[in-house]
Design an enzyme around this catalytic site. Structure first.
Site, mmCIF file in Angstrom:
data_model
loop_
_atom_site.group_PDB
_atom_site.id
_atom_site.type_symbol
_atom_site.label_atom_id
_atom_site.label_comp_id
_atom_site.label_asym_id
_atom_site.label_seq_id
_atom_site.Cartn_x
_atom_site.Cartn_y
_atom_site.Cartn_z
ATOM 1 N N LEU A 90 0.829 -1.214 0.000
ATOM 2 C CA LEU A 90 0.000 0.000 0.000
ATOM 3 C C LEU A 90 0.853 1.249 0.000
ATOM 4 O O LEU A 90 0.450 2.294 -0.471
ATOM 5 C CB LEU A 90 -0.892 0.023 1.244
ATOM 6 C CG LEU A 90 -1.984 -1.033 1.320
ATOM 7 C CD1 LEU A 90 -2.609 -1.036 2.704
ATOM 8 C CD2 LEU A 90 -3.046 -0.786 0.264
ATOM 9 N N GLY A 91 2.026 1.141 0.560
ATOM 10 C CA GLY A 91 2.886 2.308 0.621
ATOM 11 C C GLY A 91 4.128 1.998 1.423
ATOM 12 O O GLY A 91 4.268 0.903 1.974
ATOM 13 N N PHE A 110 9.599 4.090 8.307
ATOM 14 C CA PHE A 110 9.741 3.008 9.274
ATOM 15 C C PHE A 110 9.535 1.632 8.662
ATOM 16 O O PHE A 110 9.718 0.630 9.307
ATOM 17 C CB PHE A 110 8.753 3.213 10.418
ATOM 18 C CG PHE A 110 8.988 4.502 11.129
ATOM 19 C CD1 PHE A 110 10.018 4.615 12.041
ATOM 20 C CD2 PHE A 110 8.203 5.615 10.848
ATOM 21 C CE1 PHE A 110 10.257 5.814 12.680
ATOM 22 C CE2 PHE A 110 8.441 6.808 11.490
ATOM 23 C CZ PHE A 110 9.470 6.922 12.404
ATOM 24 N N GLY A 111 9.102 1.595 7.413
ATOM 25 C CA GLY A 111 8.901 0.299 6.791
ATOM 26 C C GLY A 111 7.744 0.334 5.819
ATOM 27 O O GLY A 111 7.049 1.342 5.691
ATOM 28 N N VAL A 124 4.090 -0.895 4.015
ATOM 29 C CA VAL A 124 2.752 -1.238 4.486
ATOM 30 C C VAL A 124 2.077 -2.123 3.443
ATOM 31 O O VAL A 124 2.135 -1.833 2.246
ATOM 32 C CB VAL A 124 1.912 0.036 4.705
ATOM 33 C CG1 VAL A 124 0.551 -0.314 5.258
ATOM 34 C CG2 VAL A 124 2.631 0.976 5.649
ATOM 35 N N ASP A 156 6.287 13.475 11.975
ATOM 36 C CA ASP A 156 6.368 13.190 10.551
ATOM 37 C C ASP A 156 5.004 13.416 9.903
ATOM 38 O O ASP A 156 4.475 12.554 9.220
ATOM 39 C CB ASP A 156 6.855 11.761 10.335
ATOM 40 C CG ASP A 156 7.448 11.562 8.942
ATOM 41 O OD1 ASP A 156 7.689 10.404 8.553
ATOM 42 O OD2 ASP A 156 7.640 12.571 8.218
#
Ligand SMILES: *[C@@H]1O[C@H](CO)[C@@H](O)[C@H](O)[C@H]1NC(C)=O
Ligand SMILES: *[C@@H]1O[C@H](CO)[C@@H](O)[C@H](O)[C@H]1NC(C)=O
Ligand SMILES: *[C@@H]1O[C@H](CO)[C@@H](O)[C@H](O)[C@H]1NC(C)=O
Ligand SMILES: *[C@@H]1O[C@H](CO)[C@@H](O)[C@H](O)[C@H]1NC(C)=O
Ligand SMILES: *[C@@H]1O[C@H](CO)[C@@H](O)[C@H](O)[C@H]1NC(C)=O
Ligand SMILES: *[C@@H]1O[C@H](CO)[C@@H](O)[C@H](O)[C@H]1NC(C)=O
Ligand SMILES: *[C@@H]1O[C@H](CO)[C@@H](O)[C@H](O)[C@H]1NC(C)=O
Ligand SMILES: *[C@@H]1O[C@H](CO)[C@@H](O)[C@H](O)[C@H]1NC(C)=O
Ligand SMILES: *[C@@H]1O[C@H](CO)[C@@H](O)[C@H](O)[C@H]1NC(C)=O
Ligand SMILES: *[C@@H]1O[C@H](CO)[C@@H](O)[C@H](O)[C@H]1NC(C)=O
Ligand SMILES: *[C@@H]1O[C@H](CO)[C@@H](O)[C@H](O)[C@H]1NC(C)=O
Ligand SMILES: *[C@@H]1O[C@H](CO)[C@@H](O)[C@H](O)[C@H]1NC(C)=O
Length: 825
Positions: A520-521, A525-526, A528, A639
């Site tokens: 999804l994106g 941080f990682g 999704v 963020d």
């Protein structure tokens, strides 16, 4: 049957009377069967506490090493007044046990307004009613079991007194009829009230109560009509209950969280005699520690509590003085040495002598519950309105710069007043307090010279001067349209009382996401991934990158914190996985994806209309406010960018990725991780000095507002100029409306309002972070209860040159960048 009951009662009495069984203090007696009765008689082995509270026990619940609970007749002091109560008893270390202990906490009372005397009886009748009768035979209270077949009474964990039927179903419980205390796991039905007592020892209903409604918790002080002094807003939708979960206040899907409590500690919330709604925790079973003051106003502090300075007392930064100052001829301190007791009128107001009514004018003073009744009115008319009606006790007026236009409120009772400073609150206030001229024609007008010396009242250095000077210009008074829309927007949030987070295995999540097939994106941080759980729930699974190198323990602690944060505008964490080196977070799925897909969309058909954009900005503000103000420790998102603003099917905002960057405690010294933020959204003071405050989020939010209204990225590779630079040029030219997204017709129709939002965005971008508004202030502006400070110098509006490391080198050698040189150090 009756004989058996009497026998049981005698057994109980014997048990409590026996001086040899000291452990009776903790002996386990949580249940009795019908019929049983108790008489409120002295017994030498009742429970005596070290604050002079005496309890004649009926039921007791002992849990090894755990907090214990009791039910019985309580007397505080020596008068012959007893309340039938449930209570939490402190755990006393065995070494010092001498039948005296730290004060108990009263959890509930059957008869707060009608105490009973010695020899009163409580009877659990054969037909299952629980009836309290006073010594003279007057019925005082009974539990309404509406004909159910009650077989017994039970005091359960948490101090809930229950009447149960033959099959163990609860027919009646004290938890359903709260007095002033709210306990973990106690669900309150919407429509219930919590009523504060007169004092800690007199449990009669006091001045304050809390009303739980579908749209929030309202706090009132009794008066005709009741005056509301605080609202904790939320949307209960179709929920019928609200809960106070372990460590958190559950507002139907919106949780207010506190630090997680330790196992064995006991938390409770109490509506206090002074109108505070406090959360307490018993540390080590007895040390009552204040955790949180839920109704405290973030701007006015304690000054917004209605009785903080007594009647007619003015509160300024926690100090009290009488309206009009120490030299007023109309008011005197009730207690010459303690101003907080309030003030009395020298000549009381009298309706028959209404011709002698006049006004004491006090500048920069307003009341805690200012509720505009008349708007677009001038000060003089506001004052006259009050004179017309004898029940009006004051005319409270608020305005921007000019007393010829403002809003007016006409309270019927005066409690404490608050002094305000325009710099902080963005409005001016004027209070006309109705006073009675004395018939001895000493004072002829409302004009009181500050020079009149006072022999009675001590002069307070912050005395409020009386003035008749008026200033001019400006207007204000928009209605709270947006606020109303917002109330209706929370329709889809489901009700999760006592929500539990799920722990998943890596295999579960791998299956759910089809081996992490649909991305999804991605983010700092990682990545999704989309997934579907076994029960068909769609989720978004975030697989944290290996650089988020946290030990399992730290990770679980953080997950616990994030999982306990619930707000309509924050995406909900539903579970996690911490297996070997894998760290995954499972979030609720948002079908409209992230905001960037909508505001930067090239397809004209898919652009958002004005109302939706406004709703989104509002939603972001609400979510941020929750993180900044209501979370403990406060959370700075760090963020904020369109990719982290998710949208549900109704375009409700759900902020994601919060709590990942930094969790900071209130003193802001406890920094666990250092994150970098995203270029284009990062506040200059952080880039330059690593200065860290909630205003970092405000800056990013400001950029976001510009992007949402203009429909383009701040840093867009296809454009030469940063958006912020264009905003600067247009602002200086007074042509901000040129920037409103021209791909959307509806936006073009609302240019004027859109420009107002742009101005709010601009005010969030000021280089000096102290000048930026807080998110709460932004919300006030959005709701129309406050105006933006007009900005004339836009020199701060330019992308900070060190926004990327490459450009940083250049900036250092460039001598003429004023914003760098003069920026805050
Ligand atoms: C309580 O009694 C137990 C057993 O007698 C003892 O081990 C313990 O140390 C005592 N606790 C305190 C606080 O004295
Ligand atoms: C309670 O009843 C006892 C015995 O029936 C009696 O002696 C006593 O005076 C009563 N106490 C009060 C306060 O009425
Ligand atoms: C229950 O019993 C009490 C007396 O024991 C009686 O006064 C009352 O009316 C009864 N109530 C019902 C609902 O039967
Ligand atoms: C008792 O409860 C029933 C149903 O819950 C209600 O109809 C009745 O009015 C109640 N009685 C009293 C005295 O409150
Ligand atoms: C009464 O409460 C205690 C403590 O919660 C519980 O262990 C017990 O099973 C209950 N008894 C009945 C009859 O409900
Ligand atoms: C107890 O109450 C429950 C729920 O109201 C009911 O279903 C059950 O039949 C009752 N049992 C008895 C023995 O009355
Ligand atoms: C609670 O307070 C509200 C608001 O003042 C009032 O209308 C309502 O009657 C109260 N409810 C109860 C159960 O006392
Ligand atoms: C008893 O009264 C005192 C004095 O008002 C108060 O501080 C204390 O909290 C009261 N105790 C209880 C158990 O309510
Ligand atoms: C408790 O306060 C109420 C209201 O102020 C008063 O009427 C009552 O006498 C007080 N009760 C006791 C036991 O002091
Ligand atoms: C006035 O307040 C002081 C300090 O709180 C207190 O000691 C004194 O008793 C009060 N005097 C009166 C008359 O209430
Ligand atoms: C009231 O506030 C205004 C603006 O902050 C200030 O200029 C004025 O001196 C204040 N007046 C008094 C009497 O404090
Ligand atoms: C609330 O109830 C109404 C009517 O029963 C229903 O149409 C609506 O979908 C419900 N809303 C939620 C969020 O459950």
């Amino acid at each position: 049957m009756a004989i058996a009951g009497v026998k049981r009662a005698i057994q109980l009495l014997v048990l409590f009377l026996s001086p040899l069984i000291l452990s009776a203090y903790f002996s386990n007696h949580p249940s009795v069967n019908v019929p049983t009765s108790w008489q409120n008689v002295y017994n030498s082995d009742g429970w005596q506490f070290n604050d002079n509270t005496h309890v004649r026990p009926i039921l007791a619940l002992d849990l090894n090493g755990q907090p214990s609970f009791g039910f019985g007749f309580l007397r505080n002091g020596t008068t012959n007044t007893f309340y039938l109560v449930t209570l939490k008893i402190a755990i006393i270390p065995n070494s010092s046990f001498s039948n005296y202990g730290p004060p108990p906490v009263v959890l509930w009372s059957a008869n707060p307004n009608r105490p009973v005397e010695d020899n009163a009886t409580l009877e659990l009748t054969v037909n299952g009613t629980l009836v309290l009768t006073d010594a003279d035979g007057t019925p005082v209270w009974s539990a309404n079991t509406s004909g159910a077949f009650v077989t017994g009474m039970n005091l359960s964990l948490g101090g809930n007194l229950k009447l149960v039927n033959g099959s163990g179903s609860v027919v009646w419980q004290s938890y359903s009829f709260p007095t002033n205390t709210w306990l973990p796991e106690q669900r309150l039905r919407i429509g219930r009230n919590l009523t504060a007592s007169v004092s800690m020892s007199n449990l009669s209903s006091g001045m304050f109560y809390l009303s739980i409604t579908r749209h929030g918790i309202n706090a009132y002080i009794k008066s005709v009509p009741p005056q509301r002094y605080k609202t904790l807003r939320f949307n209960a939708n179709n929920a019928t209950y609200l809960g106070f979960g372990i460590g958190s206040l559950t507002l139907s899907g919106n949780y207010v969280t506190y630090n997680q409590i330790e196992k064995g500690d006991f938390q409770f919330m109490r509506m206090e005699p002074d109108g505070h709604l406090n959360v307490y925790q018993l540390i080590d079973g007895y040390e009552e520690t204040l955790y949180s003051d839920l109704l405290k106003d973030e701007h006015y502090g304690d000054c917004a509590y209605p009785t903080v300075c007594g009647n007619y007392g003015v509160c300024f930064e926690g100090q009290c003085s009488c309206a009009g100052g120490g030299s007023s001829i109309y008011f005197r301190q009730l207690n010459a040495t303690a101003a907080s007791f309030g003030c009395r009128e020298v000549t009381p107001l009298s309706c028959p002598d209404a011709q002698l009514h006049t006004f004491l004018e006090v500048m920069n003073v307003t009341c805690f519950n200012f509720a505009p009744q008349l708007s677009n009115i001038d000060a003089e008319s506001c004052r006259r309105e009050c004179l017309k009606n004898c029940s009006c006790k004051a005319a409270m007026f608020r305005y921007q710069d000019n007393t010829s236009i403002g809003t007016c409120y006409l309270p019927t009772q005066i409690f404490s007043l608050m002094a305000i400073r325009k710099e902080v609150f963005n409005y001016n206030a004027l209070a006309f307090i109705k006073v009675q001229r004395s018939t001895h024609k000493k004072s002829k007008s409302s004009l009181v010279s500050v020079l009149v010396p006072s022999i009675l009242a001590p002069l307070l250095c912050f005395a409020f001067f009386i003035s008749v000077c008026y200033h001019y210009v400006m207007q204000k008074g928009r209605k709270n349209i947006e606020g109303k829309q917002r109330e209706n927007s929370g329709d889809e949030s489901s009700i999760h009382l006592f929500n539990e987070m799920k722990k998943f295995s890596f295999e579960d999540l791998s299956n759910a996401t089809q081996e992490f097939g649909v991305k999804l994106g991605g983010g700092g941080f990682g990545d999704v991934f989309e997934g579907m759980l076994g029960d068909g729930t769609r989720v978004a699974v975030k697989r944290l990158g290996s650089h988020v190198g946290q030990g399992r323990k730290e990770f679980l602690a953080e997950v616990k914190t994030i999982g306990s944060i619930h707000h309509f505008n924050l995406v909900r964490l539903v579970g996690y996985c911490a297996e070997r080196s894998n760290r995954l977070l499972v979030y609720e799925f948002m079908c409209n994806g992230s905001l960037d897909k909508w505001i930067f969309n090239q397809d004209q058909e898919q652009t958002l209309n004005w109302a939706t954009r406004k709703k989104i900005i509002h939603g972001i503000a609400e979510g941020l406010k929750y993180l900044h103000v209501h979370c403990n420790p406060n959370i700075i998102h760090f963020d904020i960018k369109p990719q982290n603003i998710l949208l549900d099917e109704k375009f409700n905002v759900k902020i994601s990725d919060f709590g990942l960057a930094k969790l900071i405690s209130r003193d802001q010294s406890h920094v666990t991780t250092v994150a970098k933020g995203t270029p284009g959204y990062m506040a200059p003071e952080f880039i330059r000095d690593r200065k860290f405050s909630a205003k970092i989020d405000v800056y990013s939010f400001g950029i976001l507002i510009l992007e949402i209204i203009c429909g383009r990225k701040n840093r867009d590779s296809s454009q030469v100029d940063y958006l912020i630079d264009m905003v600067k040029v247009k602002a200086e030219e007074g042509q901000l409306s040129d920037l409103v997204d021209d791909r959307n017709e509806d936006m073009q129709c609302h240019k004027e309002e859109a420009v107002k939002l742009l101005r709010i965005g601009i005010s969030c971008l000021q280089t000096d972070h102290h000048k930026r508004p807080s998110v709460s202030q932004v919300i006030h502006v959005l709701e129309g209860s406050m105006d933006v400070e007009p900005i004339t110098d836009y020199s701060f509006l330019s992308m900070f040159p060190m926004d990327s490391p490459l450009e940083a080198n250049r900036a250092i050698s460039a001598p003429l960048i004023a914003s760098v040189l003069s920026g805050p150090r």
